[in-house]
Design a protein around this motif. Sequence first.
Motif, PDB file in Angstrom:
ATOM      1  N   ALA A  50       1.502  -7.052  -2.167  1.00  0.00           N
ATOM      2  CA  ALA A  50       1.633  -6.419  -0.516  1.00  0.00           C
ATOM      3  C   ALA A  50       1.588  -4.665   0.132  1.00  0.00           C
ATOM      4  CB  ALA A  50       2.786  -6.719  -0.128  1.00  0.00           C
ATOM      5  N   PRO A  51       1.387  -4.118  -0.169  1.00  0.00           N
ATOM      6  CA  PRO A  51       1.159  -2.284  -0.067  1.00  0.00           C
ATOM      7  C   PRO A  51       3.270  -1.877  -0.014  1.00  0.00           C
ATOM      8  CG  PRO A  51      -0.196  -3.137   1.937  1.00  0.00           C
ATOM      9  CD  PRO A  51       0.404  -5.265   1.505  1.00  0.00           C
ATOM     10  N   THR A  52       3.332  -1.026  -0.676  1.00  0.00           N
ATOM     11  CA  THR A  52       4.829  -0.798  -0.712  1.00  0.00           C
ATOM     12  C   THR A  52       4.609  -0.309   1.672  1.00  0.00           C
ATOM     13  OG1 THR A  52       3.927   0.795  -2.443  1.00  0.00           O
ATOM     14  CG2 THR A  52       6.339   1.429  -0.857  1.00  0.00           C
ATOM     15  N   GLY A  53       6.100  -0.619   1.400  1.00  0.00           N
ATOM     16  CA  GLY A  53       6.577  -0.348   3.335  1.00  0.00           C
ATOM     17  C   GLY A  53       6.636  -2.141   3.669  1.00  0.00           C
ATOM     18  N   VAL A  54       6.045  -2.592   2.643  1.00  0.00           N
ATOM     19  CA  VAL A  54       5.999  -4.365   3.614  1.00  0.00           C
ATOM     20  C   VAL A  54       6.689  -5.600   2.523  1.00  0.00           C
ATOM     21  CG1 VAL A  54       3.982  -6.472   3.991  1.00  0.00           C
ATOM     22  CG2 VAL A  54       3.826  -3.710   4.531  1.00  0.00           C
ATOM     23  N   ALA A  55       7.168  -6.095   3.596  1.00  0.00           N
ATOM     24  CA  ALA A  55       7.593  -7.444   3.081  1.00  0.00           C
ATOM     25  C   ALA A  55       6.997  -7.913   3.033  1.00  0.00           C
ATOM     26  CB  ALA A  55       9.594  -7.949   3.598  1.00  0.00           C
ATOM     27  N   SER A  56       7.774  -9.465   1.737  1.00  0.00           N
ATOM     28  CA  SER A  56       6.702 -10.739   1.889  1.00  0.00           C
ATOM     29  C   SER A  56       7.458 -11.777   1.219  1.00  0.00           C
ATOM     30  CB  SER A  56       5.370 -10.254   0.305  1.00  0.00           C
ATOM     31  OG  SER A  56       4.818 -10.889   0.649  1.00  0.00           O
ATOM     32  N   GLU A  57       6.953 -12.797   1.849  1.00  0.00           N
ATOM     33  CA  GLU A  57       7.014 -14.262   0.768  1.00  0.00           C
ATOM     34  C   GLU A  57       6.199 -14.910   0.440  1.00  0.00           C
ATOM     35  OE1 GLU A  57      10.818 -15.400   2.005  1.00  0.00           O
ATOM     36  OE2 GLU A  57      10.796 -13.608   2.835  1.00  0.00           O
ATOM     37  N   ALA A  58       5.763 -14.325   0.166  1.00  0.00           N
ATOM     38  CA  ALA A  58       4.623 -14.791  -0.646  1.00  0.00           C
ATOM     39  C   ALA A  58       4.024 -13.809  -1.855  1.00  0.00           C
ATOM     40  CB  ALA A  58       3.324 -15.616  -0.211  1.00  0.00           C
ATOM     41  N   GLU A  59       4.578 -13.104  -2.738  1.00  0.00           N
ATOM     42  CA  GLU A  59       3.550 -12.376  -4.382  1.00  0.00           C
ATOM     43  C   GLU A  59       3.330 -13.458  -5.021  1.00  0.00           C
ATOM     44  OE1 GLU A  59       3.138  -8.711  -3.121  1.00  0.00           O
ATOM     45  OE2 GLU A  59       3.477 -10.306  -1.304  1.00  0.00           O
TER      46      GLU A  59
END
Length: 250
Positions: A50-59
Amino acid sequence: MRYAKRGRLRFTSHRDISRAVERAVRRAGIPVAYSAGFSPHPKISYAGAAPTGVASEAEYLEIGVTTPCDPEQVRSGLDESLPPGLDVLDVVEAGQGGLADRLEVSDWEVRLPGADRELAEVAAEKFLAAGTVEVERLTKKGPRRFDARQAVLGLTVSEGTDRTAAQVHGRPCVILRMVVRHMTPAVRPDDVLTGLRLVADFAPPVPPEVTRLAQGPLDVSTGALADPLDLDRDNTRGGEAGPVGEYVAG
């Protein structure tokens, strides 16, 4: 391996995350494999970051190891060694096939505090009705124009509470859910927001809060996302042999 990027860690760059993972691998005592050549580096590869600044539950990432490892021990060891906000959620032993090839679609949540829901709904309808929505993004090679509409498989609008102000004001918050196919160039949530502004002059009053909820293969019959690690879990349960040679915990 599936991990989450939460809270303030969403502002961490991919390079910083790579460094943190490499340190965590050493602390956890994982027998990581190294590349050959004059500058060996640990065999850790990232898929669909995911891009910087974006949260993620699926990296997702894959770690090459020199000896078989217990997936749960790898998960717990890395989770304890990584800073809070980089949380290891799932580890399986990789089977045949590339992990990156399974990451076909992402499910995004975009929270827009203070936005008008009716305007958002009108903008979403116009966006979905459009044949093409050309947006422009500044890349390393300069400005690039591309169609943001083609990648969007679904776009819905709902309403929640502004989490940053809920304890004080409880202000309403427009929530966009968008299912976006992975393409080249990648269409990001901010590209879709740019498209909403172009087709309906809709723009959030404050910067959005973006979270990737899931990414994986698309079930064309149901339109739902599948877990990209399920194939490896099924192979493990079935007792099928993995690839000969180097083991991979993914």
